[in-house]
Scaffold this motif. Sequence first.
Motif, PDB file in Angstrom:
ATOM      1  N   SER A 124      55.279  57.938 100.481  1.00  0.00           N
ATOM      2  CA  SER A 124      55.168  57.595  99.061  1.00  0.00           C
ATOM      3  C   SER A 124      54.115  56.508  98.858  1.00  0.00           C
ATOM      4  O   SER A 124      53.310  56.563  97.927  1.00  0.00           O
TER       5      SER A 124
ATOM      6  N   HIS B  36      61.422  54.032  96.735  1.00  0.00           N
ATOM      7  CA  HIS B  36      60.337  54.454  95.838  1.00  0.00           C
ATOM      8  C   HIS B  36      60.878  54.790  94.450  1.00  0.00           C
ATOM      9  O   HIS B  36      60.221  54.562  93.438  1.00  0.00           O
TER      10      HIS B  36
ATOM     11  N   ASP C  75      61.428  57.531  92.624  1.00  0.00           N
ATOM     12  CA  ASP C  75      60.776  58.446  91.694  1.00  0.00           C
ATOM     13  C   ASP C  75      61.849  59.163  90.867  1.00  0.00           C
ATOM     14  O   ASP C  75      62.830  59.676  91.432  1.00  0.00           O
TER      15      ASP C  75
ATOM     16  N   ALA D 126      62.133  53.951  86.331  1.00  0.00           N
ATOM     17  CA  ALA D 126      61.129  54.709  87.077  1.00  0.00           C
ATOM     18  C   ALA D 126      60.415  53.812  88.068  1.00  0.00           C
ATOM     19  O   ALA D 126      59.850  52.783  87.684  1.00  0.00           O
ATOM     20  N   MET D 127      60.473  54.172  89.338  1.00  0.00           N
ATOM     21  CA  MET D 127      59.834  53.390  90.415  1.00  0.00           C
ATOM     22  C   MET D 127      60.295  51.947  90.434  1.00  0.00           C
ATOM     23  O   MET D 127      59.546  51.052  90.814  1.00  0.00           O
TER      24      MET D 127
END
Length: 293
Positions: free
Chosen positions: A36, A117, A119, A155-156
Amino acid sequence: MKPAPFAYVRPATLDDAVAELAATDGDGKVLAGGQSLVPVLAMRLGRPGTLVDINGVAGLDTIDRRGPALRIGATTRQRQVERSPAAADVPLLGLALPFVGHRELRSRGTVCGSLAHADPGAELPAVAACLGATLEVVGTSGRRTLPAAEFFQGAMSTAVGMDEVLAAVEFPVARPGEGFGFAEIARRHGDFALAGVVTRVLVTGSAVAEAVISGFGVSDRAVTRDVTDLVRSAVGQPDLEAALRPGAEELARDVVDTAGDAHGSQGYRRRLFAVLAARELARAYRRSTGAPA
């Protein structure tokens, strides 16, 4: 495009890794599998001043059964988990992992790296959310554990601090009477999902004791809902999946709040979610009763 210049350190202990991160004053990133992070660097979407490579830290590449949980260390590769007999105790990992990228990516990518990460379209954060996994974070202030519901913040974005390392994750092993379901729709196999669902149903005796669904690719993080009443109301109907559809469509209007993009509108994702939710809840129920899925 090439990554922006960065320093590279490879500590031998977790304490040293934390110290190296703290020394960067928020300008460091942890490198484990890199599947990632490296694309982010290559596209210059991230420009950390220092990469702290934790692959030399002993004891982080483990898969251990610890009581009612399966513990997976920070540098354990996804492919290791996919092929581990111990991971069979967490059936959802076996259902989801073949959809995480491609085999070559899973040979290098780590379970904890995917979780860190965060996602919104990734499979493993949704598995962690659906199962109520526990994540262990180590930093300069010590060691702490977080439930998945608190770990993923957008998100993230996670609850891991700039001077902290996600050291391990613990997934609850399946209990007797539990059944699971997993499905996603992506443009190509291995892509992040346009919409996906992870389901878990627990049956005790002949009654539905608990039913949970987590959707991914439909919001800024995996979205989890208790759907016990929905499944209870549908069980006993001649066509369980059809009986679940109206409730699944109502659920889709609740959880799918992404604005949509070039690959699919919000309405399209809601339709995908509703179909997948009804199908995988029905499948999880059948598995929980020992019936053919």
